[in-house]
Design an enzyme around this catalytic site. Structure first.
Site, PDB file in Angstrom:
ATOM      1  N   LYS A 208      39.272  52.853  41.013  1.00 16.19           N
ATOM      2  CA  LYS A 208      38.213  53.075  40.030  1.00 16.19           C
ATOM      3  C   LYS A 208      36.842  52.975  40.706  1.00 16.19           C
ATOM      4  CE  LYS A 208      36.292  51.005  35.904  1.00 16.19           C
ATOM      5  NZ  LYS A 208      36.351  49.879  34.971  1.00 16.19           N
ATOM      6  N   GLU A 214      41.006  46.795  50.430  1.00 16.74           N
ATOM      7  CA  GLU A 214      42.399  47.095  50.796  1.00 16.74           C
ATOM      8  C   GLU A 214      42.678  48.591  50.683  1.00 16.74           C
ATOM      9  OE1 GLU A 214      41.341  44.777  48.698  1.00 16.74           O
ATOM     10  OE2 GLU A 214      42.713  43.074  48.545  1.00 16.74           O
ATOM     11  N   GLY A 269      40.454  48.419  34.951  1.00 16.06           N
ATOM     12  CA  GLY A 269      41.484  48.692  35.964  1.00 16.06           C
ATOM     13  C   GLY A 269      42.884  48.395  35.444  1.00 16.06           C
ATOM     14  N   ARG A 270      43.054  47.247  34.794  1.00 18.43           N
ATOM     15  CA  ARG A 270      44.406  46.853  34.357  1.00 18.43           C
ATOM     16  C   ARG A 270      44.880  47.633  33.137  1.00 18.43           C
ATOM     17  NH1 ARG A 270      40.685  42.924  34.426  1.00 18.43           N
ATOM     18  NH2 ARG A 270      40.031  41.857  32.527  1.00 18.43           N
ATOM     19  N   GLU A 355      44.319  38.090  34.370  1.00 19.40           N
ATOM     20  CA  GLU A 355      42.986  38.583  34.733  1.00 19.40           C
ATOM     21  C   GLU A 355      42.140  38.716  33.466  1.00 19.40           C
ATOM     22  OE1 GLU A 355      42.211  41.199  38.510  1.00 19.40           O
ATOM     23  OE2 GLU A 355      42.168  42.570  36.826  1.00 19.40           O
ATOM     24  N   HIS A 386      70.414  32.385  37.286  1.00 23.46           N
ATOM     25  CA  HIS A 386      71.026  31.672  38.417  1.00 23.46           C
ATOM     26  C   HIS A 386      69.949  31.120  39.343  1.00 23.46           C
ATOM     27  CE1 HIS A 386      74.967  33.035  37.179  1.00 23.46           C
ATOM     28  NE2 HIS A 386      74.341  34.143  36.829  1.00 23.46           N
ATOM     29  N   LYS A 514      36.471  38.063  47.088  1.00 24.89           N
ATOM     30  CA  LYS A 514      36.067  39.267  47.826  1.00 24.89           C
ATOM     31  C   LYS A 514      34.840  38.965  48.686  1.00 24.89           C
ATOM     32  CE  LYS A 514      37.566  42.701  44.401  1.00 24.89           C
ATOM     33  NZ  LYS A 514      37.112  43.711  43.457  1.00 24.89           N
TER      34      LYS A 514
HETATM   35  O1  F6P Z   1      41.102  42.625  41.958  1.00 24.84           O
HETATM   36  C1  F6P Z   1      40.220  42.967  40.957  1.00 24.84           C
HETATM   37  C2  F6P Z   1      40.264  44.370  40.618  1.00 24.84           C
HETATM   38  O2  F6P Z   1      38.967  44.674  40.312  1.00 24.84           O
HETATM   39  C3  F6P Z   1      41.211  44.718  39.491  1.00 24.84           C
HETATM   40  O3  F6P Z   1      40.698  44.427  38.247  1.00 24.84           O
HETATM   41  C4  F6P Z   1      41.412  46.170  39.729  1.00 24.84           C
HETATM   42  O4  F6P Z   1      42.490  46.662  38.996  1.00 24.84           O
HETATM   43  C5  F6P Z   1      41.614  46.171  41.211  1.00 24.84           C
HETATM   44  O5  F6P Z   1      40.680  45.222  41.688  1.00 24.84           O
HETATM   45  C6  F6P Z   1      41.432  47.492  41.898  1.00 24.84           C
HETATM   46  O6  F6P Z   1      40.152  48.016  41.704  1.00 24.84           O
HETATM   47  P1  F6P Z   1      39.792  49.518  42.040  1.00 24.84           P
HETATM   48  O7  F6P Z   1      40.625  50.394  41.172  1.00 24.84           O
HETATM   49  O8  F6P Z   1      38.336  49.645  41.746  1.00 24.84           O
HETATM   50  O9  F6P Z   1      40.092  49.753  43.488  1.00 24.84           O
END
Ligand code: F6P
Length: 550
Positions: A208, A214, A269-270, A355, A386, A514
């Site tokens: 987003k 990452e 995002g979620r 979150e 189990h 971060k």
């Molecule tokens: O880790 C926090 C977060 O902002 C989440 O809410 C989000 O889904 C994820 O990082 C990835 O963010 P992006 O889609 O901006 O890379």
């Protein structure tokens, strides 16, 4: 609506008193005296069924919880969300993932502009894209059809699509293999890429913000791998696409403009699975199945918006959760899907719930004087039986459970499915019934033990029971069902946030990690260790340096 006054509402105080009245009572006795308890505490919505009779509730409990919902103006807060008010106040944004699955004729206004034409246009583009890839019209650099899709993204840009992809595996009909690359771990990317052919691999960079460390690092590494293994700069547009609300950064990264699918600030995002972030899934199952999933979510949206509080499934689940967190002092909640295809549900719900409601101040900035979101955990049944179910049955903590169970299998071999269902039902039954000391003694004696020995051993076998659970059931894990199920939890979490008065739609806690991450990286990469690092972090940074050449 603020959270500061929650504990001073009449409804809250009535619930506190009511808790004292019923906390010593056993659900076993309630079932024994009420033949209709299953029907009394049962709901249906959007193809899902909820049996919530195995909860520590009476009709009076539900009445008081529903009063609390009214005292918090829950229906009004739900309306505010659907109508596009900027309820995510710390980010000054509306919360409109529901617009992405709005099959009605309703306009959805953001700053006075209807966003639905843009949503529909994006869906149209997704449809064309899927059609071209799935029909081999869009091919890789040496004109071979694609065999593999790598979705690069993390958090909400990963967990939702991954869950839906695995939930709907029986609908994968394109022959494409879908891989999800999330973690910044050289092992993950290595293990994925080593099996792939660059000429037949399509990448979707899902972010987003297009600023997540990452995702960008993984995307760059995939690009490098592509260029080092036969692809050229000119071939990149054939192989790299992106989904982002930050088009400028996606362009800067080198994604061709026509390959960028939009996202919007008003989709968290979620909650983004329903947008073009769902592309890998749509490529696997086709746009019609993808639409069916959206329709399941839409049906749940309509239910959430319009069903009275008493019959509203997400609100009921939200109220039950609040009952345990705030009155029983419970701090966790287990998600137990009895369906291999739904095995990623606990991970997705961890992000969705924790979150969203892992917050300690109200939306107005006041410290809360009550607990908010619980720890979400769980795993697929029967494996969990189990492993961790022991604690559920006899541990000192109790964790309310959601058992999630399709009644039919996509793979009906022998009597596997009846055995799976029998395990699910017997677990919730055991949690409810438990085993008394007398029962344990009798059982041991029946197995040949002397009475004296049985009395000594029996306490180990006593199971308190009276441990609450919901059972969510439906015929089969189909696209519509999976959409409804995910939306059900989205709304449960939103309703709890509204009740607790927190902002469920921001995530500032994630930001600190971060910010610190980049300083620690500088220290690991050889720069001086900053003076303000604590002793432990300093020690670990030194250990990293010391161990590089071992
Ligand atoms: O880790 C926090 C977060 O902002 C989440 O809410 C989000 O889904 C994820 O990082 C990835 O963010 P992006 O889609 O901006 O890379």
């Amino acid at each position: 609506m603020t959270g500061a006054s929650l504990t001073r509402t009449t409804a809250w105080n009535a619930l506190a008193q009511h808790y004292q009245d019923i906390q010593g009572q056993h659900m076993r006795d309630w079932f024994a005296t009420d033949a209709n308890r299953f029907e009394r505490f049962h709901l249906q919505a959007a193809g899902l069924n909820l049996d919530y009779s195995k909860n520590r509730i009476t009709a009076e409990t539900m009445k008081l919880l529903q009063q609390l919902a009214r005292a918090r103006d829950l229906p009004g807060q739900i309306d505010s969300m659907f109508s596009g008010e900027a309820i995510n106040r710390s980010e000054k944004r509306p919360v409109l993932h529901t617009a992405l699955r709005n099959f009605g004729n309703r306009e959805v206004l953001v700053d006075g502009v209807d966003v639905m034409p843009e949503v529909r246009h994006t869906m149209q583009r997704m449809e064309e894209f899927c059609w071209k890839i799935r029909r081999n019209q869009w091919r890789g650099f040496n004109n071979q059809p694609f065999t593999d899709v790598v979705s690069i993204g993390i958090g909400g840009s990963f967990l939702g699509p991954k869950l839906a992809s695995s939930s709907l595996k029986p609908y994968w009909d394109s022959g494409l293999n879908i891989h999800y690359l999330a973690n910044i771990d050289g092992t993950h990317i290595t293990e994925i890429l080593k099996r792939l052919n660059p000429a037949t691999t399509l990448f979707i960079v899902q972010s987003k913000s297009f600023g997540t460390q990452e995702t960008l690092k993984n995307a760059l590494a995939c690009r490098e791998w592509f260029l080092n293994n036969g692809g050229t700069e000119a071939d990149l547009p054939k192989h790299f696409t992106a989904v982002s609300s930050n088009v400028a950064k996606a362009l800067e990264f080198g994604i061709a403009e026509e390959n960028i699918f939009p996202m919007w600030d008003w989709v968290g995002g979620r909650y983004s699975l329903w947008s073009a972030i769902g592309l890998p899934l749509a490529l696997a199952i086709g746009i019609d199945n993808f639409r069916d999933m959206l329709r399941g979510a839409y049906d749940m949206d309509e239910h959430f918006r319009s069903a009275p509080i008493e019959q509203n499934m997400p609100i009921t689940m939200a109220l039950l959760g609040l009952w345990y967190v705030n009155f029983f002092g419970v701090n966790s909640h287990a998600i137990l899907p009895y369906d291999h295809y739904l095995r990623s549900l606990p991970a997705h719900l961890q992000q969705l719930d924790m979150e969203s409601n892992g917050k300690s101040v109200t939306i107005d900035g006041y410290q809360v004087d009550y607990h908010t979101g619980p720890v979400i955990w769980g795993g697929v049944g029967t494996n969990g039986q189990h492993a961790f179910h022991q604690l559920l049955h006899q541990g000192t903590h109790f964790s309310p459970c959601d058992f999630i169970m399709p009644m039919c299998s996509h793979n009906p071999i022998d009597n596997f499915h009846a055995m799976l269902v029998s395990n699910c039902l017997s677990q919730s039954q055991a949690l409810l019934q438990g085993k008394s000391e007398e029962e344990a003694v009798a059982e041991l004696m029946a197995a040949g033990m002397s009475k004296a020995e049985a009395i000594v051993t029996a306490p180990q076998k006593v199971i308190p029971g009276n441990r609450p659970s919901n059972t969510l059931y439906f015929p089969k894990s189909k696209p519509h069902t999976v959409g409804a199920l995910i939306a059900l939890y989205e709304h449960k979490v939103a309703a709890q946030g509204f009740l607790w008065g927190v902002n469920s739609f921001d995530q500032w806690g994630v930001e600190l990690g971060k910010q610190l991450g980049s300083k620690v990286l500088s220290a690991l990469e050889g720069e001086d260790i900053p003076q303000h690092f604590d002793g432990s972090t300093n020690g670990l940074v030194r250990a990293f340096h010391d161990m590089q050449n071992l």
